[in-house]
Design a protein around this motif. Structure first.
Motif, mmCIF file in Angstrom:
data_model
loop_
_atom_site.group_PDB
_atom_site.id
_atom_site.type_symbol
_atom_site.label_atom_id
_atom_site.label_comp_id
_atom_site.label_asym_id
_atom_site.label_seq_id
_atom_site.Cartn_x
_atom_site.Cartn_y
_atom_site.Cartn_z
ATOM 1 N N ALA A 1 0.838 -1.194 0.000
ATOM 2 C CA ALA A 1 0.000 0.000 0.000
ATOM 3 C C ALA A 1 0.874 1.245 0.000
ATOM 4 N N SER B 1 -1.677 -4.644 2.449
ATOM 5 C CA SER B 1 -1.811 -3.571 3.461
ATOM 6 C C SER B 1 -0.656 -3.597 4.443
ATOM 7 N N THR C 1 -3.826 1.376 -2.967
ATOM 8 C CA THR C 1 -4.457 0.883 -1.743
ATOM 9 C C THR C 1 -4.951 -0.545 -1.999
#
Length: 127
Positions: free
Chosen positions: A14, A127, A87
């Motif tokens: 991310a 993430s 993202t």
């Protein structure tokens, strides 16, 4: 027949960046428009960005505005998608598409607007 081959996908953290490429078998300068779509698991194919090659106008889906940039290199017959600030929600298979003529029946954000599709390249954002 226009053949489209995507490349450049992969795994990125991310906040990172990737640049996708779509090599076309025909001159990109002869296409009416070229676009990127994406499809996440269990979801419909979603419009990401389009470039109208006659006027080089570009349009983006709201969630990627300011982060993604669509462009072409007509000398290389290649379409690009530069993706920044990725993202986990950007995780999907990304497809390029070409419209060889104007279709008044569909909007550029609809899949039916396009005549040819590549096989896709996977983008995974951790993430």
């Amino acid at each position: 027949q226009v053949q489209l081959v995507e490349s450049g996908g992969g795994l990125v953290q991310a906040g990172g960046s990737l640049r996708l490429a779509c090599a076309a078998s025909e001159r990109t300068s002869r296409q009416y428009a070229m676009a990127w779509f994406r499809q996440a698991p269990g979801k419909e194919r979603q419009f990401v960005a389009v470039i109208a090659l006659s006027g080089t106008s570009t349009y983006y889906e709201d969630s990627v505005k300011g982060r993604f940039t669509i462009s072409t290199d007509n000398a290389k017959n290649t379409l690009y998608l530069k993706m920044n600030s990725l993202t986990p929600e950007d995780t999907a298979v990304y497809y390029c598409a070409a419209a060889t003529y104007y279709s008044g029946n569909y909007h550029y954000s609809e899949t039916d607007y396009y005549d040819y599709w590549g096989q896709g390249t996977q983008v995974t954002v951790s993430s």
